[in-house]
Write a protein that holds these residues in place. Structure first.
Motif, PDB file in Angstrom:
ATOM      1  N   LYS A   1       0.916  -1.206  -0.112  1.00  0.00           N
ATOM      2  CA  LYS A   1      -0.013  -0.049   0.042  1.00  0.00           C
ATOM      3  C   LYS A   1       1.108   0.966  -0.041  1.00  0.00           C
ATOM      4  O   LYS A   1       0.296   2.299   0.163  1.00  0.00           O
ATOM      5  N   ARG A   2       2.075   1.100   0.007  1.00  0.00           N
ATOM      6  CA  ARG A   2       2.906   2.346   0.036  1.00  0.00           C
ATOM      7  C   ARG A   2       2.937   2.955  -1.262  1.00  0.00           C
ATOM      8  O   ARG A   2       3.099   2.505  -2.273  1.00  0.00           O
ATOM      9  N   ALA A   3       3.169   4.287  -1.173  1.00  0.00           N
ATOM     10  CA  ALA A   3       2.892   5.218  -2.195  1.00  0.00           C
ATOM     11  C   ALA A   3       4.131   5.709  -2.972  1.00  0.00           C
ATOM     12  O   ALA A   3       4.135   6.144  -4.205  1.00  0.00           O
ATOM     13  N   ASN A   4       5.221   5.720  -2.385  1.00  0.00           N
ATOM     14  CA  ASN A   4       6.242   6.507  -2.935  1.00  0.00           C
ATOM     15  C   ASN A   4       7.522   5.809  -3.348  1.00  0.00           C
ATOM     16  O   ASN A   4       8.055   4.667  -2.575  1.00  0.00           O
ATOM     17  N   VAL A   5       8.135   6.004  -4.663  1.00  0.00           N
ATOM     18  CA  VAL A   5       9.356   5.531  -5.079  1.00  0.00           C
ATOM     19  C   VAL A   5      10.167   6.692  -5.518  1.00  0.00           C
ATOM     20  O   VAL A   5       9.672   7.701  -6.206  1.00  0.00           O
ATOM     21  N   TYR A   6      11.415   6.956  -4.937  1.00  0.00           N
ATOM     22  CA  TYR A   6      12.166   8.119  -5.236  1.00  0.00           C
ATOM     23  C   TYR A   6      13.441   7.906  -6.017  1.00  0.00           C
ATOM     24  O   TYR A   6      14.085   6.721  -6.090  1.00  0.00           O
ATOM     25  N   TYR A   7      13.534   8.867  -7.061  1.00  0.00           N
ATOM     26  CA  TYR A   7      14.887   8.647  -7.701  1.00  0.00           C
ATOM     27  C   TYR A   7      15.569   9.895  -7.495  1.00  0.00           C
ATOM     28  O   TYR A   7      14.950  10.975  -7.753  1.00  0.00           O
ATOM     29  N   LEU A   8      16.548   9.949  -6.939  1.00  0.00           N
ATOM     30  CA  LEU A   8      17.503  10.998  -6.685  1.00  0.00           C
ATOM     31  C   LEU A   8      18.740  11.314  -7.342  1.00  0.00           C
ATOM     32  O   LEU A   8      19.565  10.325  -7.710  1.00  0.00           O
ATOM     33  N   GLU A   9      19.113  12.520  -7.807  1.00  0.00           N
ATOM     34  CA  GLU A   9      20.215  12.990  -8.673  1.00  0.00           C
ATOM     35  C   GLU A   9      20.712  13.928  -7.829  1.00  0.00           C
ATOM     36  O   GLU A   9      20.168  14.871  -7.100  1.00  0.00           O
ATOM     37  N   HIS A  10      22.216  14.010  -7.701  1.00  0.00           N
ATOM     38  CA  HIS A  10      23.025  15.304  -7.119  1.00  0.00           C
ATOM     39  C   HIS A  10      22.505  15.715  -5.758  1.00  0.00           C
ATOM     40  O   HIS A  10      22.101  16.731  -5.586  1.00  0.00           O
ATOM     41  N   ALA A  11      22.155  14.683  -4.931  1.00  0.00           N
ATOM     42  CA  ALA A  11      21.567  14.880  -3.523  1.00  0.00           C
ATOM     43  C   ALA A  11      22.460  14.019  -2.436  1.00  0.00           C
ATOM     44  O   ALA A  11      23.101  13.054  -2.953  1.00  0.00           O
ATOM     45  N   ARG A  12      22.416  14.507  -1.405  1.00  0.00           N
ATOM     46  CA  ARG A  12      22.982  13.845  -0.175  1.00  0.00           C
ATOM     47  C   ARG A  12      21.759  13.521   0.710  1.00  0.00           C
ATOM     48  O   ARG A  12      21.152  14.418   1.150  1.00  0.00           O
TER      49      ARG A  12
END
Length: 320
Positions: A16-27
């Motif tokens: 039921k979880r809603a979030n998938v993250y893709y991150l660039e140039h981040a800490r």
């Protein structure tokens, strides 16, 4: 600011979880009991919160780093982390094939035990592969029948070419005696669906080549890797190692991830890769569209349901 511990967070089922993250140039770091990612703006640094209790997967792309404290909190919340290249592809590194998997001694054992009861029998493994392919076809029908956005672009289930592609593969499945034959028939159906999607969206001269670099191919790559994240999450939660594939090959340790992702890829990723390419969307806009459709059509639920049914029906059948 009040300190929060992962144990204080309300548990949300992975399906039921809603979030998938893709991150660039981040800490990515832990701060005041929360997991944040830091981006460098022109004049100041900006912090953004990651709601870890409602997150399934984090893909760390170009120019990213993560602290040990943040990994500890993500693991406690059961979030999978993968390092990848630009745009989410390819996956580079993880302790469970491609993924850095959270460690827990309390994952269930019944699904792994059920999976093992059929997996070493070639005939039973082929039957599960066939079941997955039939479920894949049914999910395409279910999704395309109710998705209004797809209908706007001409994806109609009563279209002759679509019916021919789905029914042709569906009729072949029971006659298959080898996984290799099933793979060839599956590839032929997907090739037909590529042609249909290209025709519906007016994408001319399309050829499926992950290295080609055109928008449709890039979006297919990107969407597929998001689907792999959901598949890896499903298998981790159920405690089934990625190497026990039913279809995708004995030489690829992560092949079961591909098997499970196939349950939903053609239904969602394939048509929207072409639609978003036609609309000249940015990578970020495409990603938002795909994730919204994953939620709308309950793709993670589909994965959990099919994998659990395959494991438990074999186990229950042997007990009977």
């Amino acid at each position: 600011m009040e300190q929060l511990n992962p144990s204080d967070l309300k548990v949300i089922l992975h399906s039921k979880r809603a979030n998938v993250y893709y991150l660039e140039h981040a800490r990515v770091m832990q701060k005041d009991g929360r997991v944040l990612y830091l981006t460098e703006a022109k004049n100041e640094n900006q912090y953004w919160n990651i709601p870890i209790a409602n997150t399934t997967v984090i893909l760390l792309g170009t120019g990213t780093s993560i602290t040990q404290a943040a990994m500890r909190m993500l693991a406690s919340a059961g979030v999978l982390v993968g390092f990848c290249g630009g745009g989410g592809t390819p996956l580079f590194m993880g302790s469970e094939i491609e993924w850095m998997t959270p460690q827990s001694e309390y994952r269930p054992t019944e699904y792994m035990q059920g999976w093992m009861q059929f997996w070493f029998d070639d005939a039973k493994r082929l039957e599960v592969a066939k079941r997955f392919q039939l479920a894949r076809i049914e999910f395409i029908r279910k999704t395309w029948a109710k998705d209004r956005d797809l209908k706007e672009y001409g994806f109609y289930l009563d279209d002759f070419n679509i019916q021919t592609a789905l029914e042709g593969f569906e009729k072949k499945i029971p006659q298959m005696n080898k996984v290799g034959d099933l793979l060839l028939a599956e590839a032929a159906m997907t090739k037909q669906l590529y042609k249909i999607a290209a025709t519906c969206t007016g994408v001319k001269g399309f050829s499926r080549n992950p290295e080609l670099g055109d928008l449709a191919n890039d979006f297919l790559n990107h969407g597929n890797y998001l689907a792999y994240g959901l598949a890896a999450t499903t298998l981790w939660v159920l405690g089934i190692p990625h190497g026990f594939a039913v279809m995708h090959g004995k030489t690829r340790r992560g092949a079961l991830v591909f098997d499970v992702a196939d349950l939903i890829k053609d239904a969602v990723v394939l048509p929207y890769a072409f639609i978003c390419a036609k609309e000249r969307m940015t990578e970020q806009e495409f990603r938002a569209q795909i994730l919204q459709k994953f939620l709308e059509h309950k793709c993670l639920d589909q994965m959990f349901e099919q994998v659990k049914d395959a494991a438990l029906s074999s186990k229950n059948g042997d007990e009977a």
